[in-house]
Design an enzyme around this catalytic site. Sequence first.
Site, PDB file in Angstrom:
ATOM      1  N   ASP A 189       6.791   2.027   2.527  1.00 53.63           N
ATOM      2  CA  ASP A 189       6.562   1.044   1.460  1.00 53.63           C
ATOM      3  C   ASP A 189       7.484   1.343   0.274  1.00 53.63           C
ATOM      4  OD1 ASP A 189       3.803   1.210   2.965  1.00 53.63           O
ATOM      5  OD2 ASP A 189       3.716  -0.661   1.828  1.00 53.63           O
ATOM      6  N   ASP A 204       0.892  -1.169   0.000  1.00 55.35           N
ATOM      7  CA  ASP A 204       0.000   0.000   0.000  1.00 55.35           C
ATOM      8  C   ASP A 204       0.933   1.223   0.000  1.00 55.35           C
ATOM      9  OD1 ASP A 204       0.893  -0.661   2.593  1.00 55.35           O
ATOM     10  OD2 ASP A 204      -0.836   0.276   3.569  1.00 55.35           O
ATOM     11  N   ILE A 222       3.514  -6.045   2.657  1.00 55.43           N
ATOM     12  CA  ILE A 222       3.748  -4.928   3.577  1.00 55.43           C
ATOM     13  C   ILE A 222       2.543  -3.990   3.654  1.00 55.43           C
ATOM     14  CG2 ILE A 222       6.269  -5.009   3.523  1.00 55.43           C
ATOM     15  CD1 ILE A 222       6.223  -2.906   1.287  1.00 55.43           C
TER      16      ILE A 222
HETATM   17  C1  BDR Z   1       2.309  -0.588   8.683  1.00 59.79           C
HETATM   18  O1  BDR Z   1       1.197   0.266   8.436  1.00 59.79           O
HETATM   19  C2  BDR Z   1       1.491   1.168   7.406  1.00 59.79           C
HETATM   20  O2  BDR Z   1       1.139   2.456   7.774  1.00 59.79           O
HETATM   21  C3  BDR Z   1       2.951   1.044   7.115  1.00 59.79           C
HETATM   22  O3  BDR Z   1       3.156   1.183   5.732  1.00 59.79           O
HETATM   23  C4  BDR Z   1       3.307  -0.341   7.592  1.00 59.79           C
HETATM   24  O4  BDR Z   1       3.128  -1.309   6.576  1.00 59.79           O
HETATM   25  C5  BDR Z   1       2.828  -0.305  10.061  1.00 59.79           C
HETATM   26  O5  BDR Z   1       1.831  -0.526  11.012  1.00 59.79           O
HETATM   27 CA    CA Z   2       2.784  -0.637   4.251  1.00 62.91          CA
END
Ligand code: BDR
Ligand code: CA
Length: 312
Positions: free
Chosen positions: A15, A10, A123
Amino acid sequence: MIHRMIIDTDTAADDSFALLVGLLHPNAQLEAITIVSGNVDFEQQIQNALITIEVAGRSGEVDVHLGARVPMARPWYAASAHGDGKGNHDFPVPRQAPSVERAADALIRIVNENPGEIDIVAIGPLTNIATAIMLDREFPQKVRSLQIMGGCDNSVGNVTAAAEYNFYVDPEAADIVFRAGFDVTLVTWTLTLARALWTRAQLAELSALGTSLSDFFTILDTPNLEFNAGMKILGSTHPDSMTAMLLVRPDLITASGRAFVAVEHASEMTRGYSLIDRRAAPERLNATMIDDIDGEGFYLAYRELLARGPRG
Ligand code: BDR
Ligand code: CA
């Protein structure tokens, strides 16, 4: 060892930093990027991934596939830590366009063409991965490993007291994924705060590298740094890039162990809570927990990546 990987993301800030690991680390061969609903507006996430490819000097070399635009059973819930996910900065319009092949189809095709050879780095919320399982029930057994960033090690989350963002946003998908039989490695928010929190002094050092990649890093990282300061977290947090880096640099892992992991999706009060049980019976163990890493080593490995600059 070269890791052939797909990054499911995302795309916002960290990321993008994880994508740089896939795009530029000498131990990585990035086969595709798949986009999932999460941090920021979906269209913005697409642009952020394409901008990152451009900045890495890899335009046109790695396809970007569009996936789920909403979680499986919940409304979209944006993260508040990232601004627009690209440091609220205007970058040149990227040359590459997204692929017409959808994320779940690309995941299934690439894994079926290369059974046992593809690592997936997830991720974001796990919606795309759960969708691939629903379309191909043998998908988990054909993936070499699934590296997940999500959850907390039975401690306080970053969205609620119970939950970390990725599991909070789509707990139904997380539940499907942890019951599916993947070879899962889990990197948590708890570990992030302990080992992937970079101080202002470290960030100044990265900025001083003066490469186009370090400039990109500093621009994207600044909203997270400011958001964290408001949360009394002293530095910027790097959960996603740590997850990607540990795949290509497993020597940085200093402690790990098997556990039974399950994600709560029925209770509103503890929505997205990750139960991590190291006392479960052996047949129930479904994930490898990363318990500790060489945090300084991770920082230095990332610094080296930024110092080297884009490809080409
Ligand atoms: C995760 O949440 C997102 O905001 C970040 O990209 C990460 O993958 C951390 O809690
Ligand atoms: Ca993320």
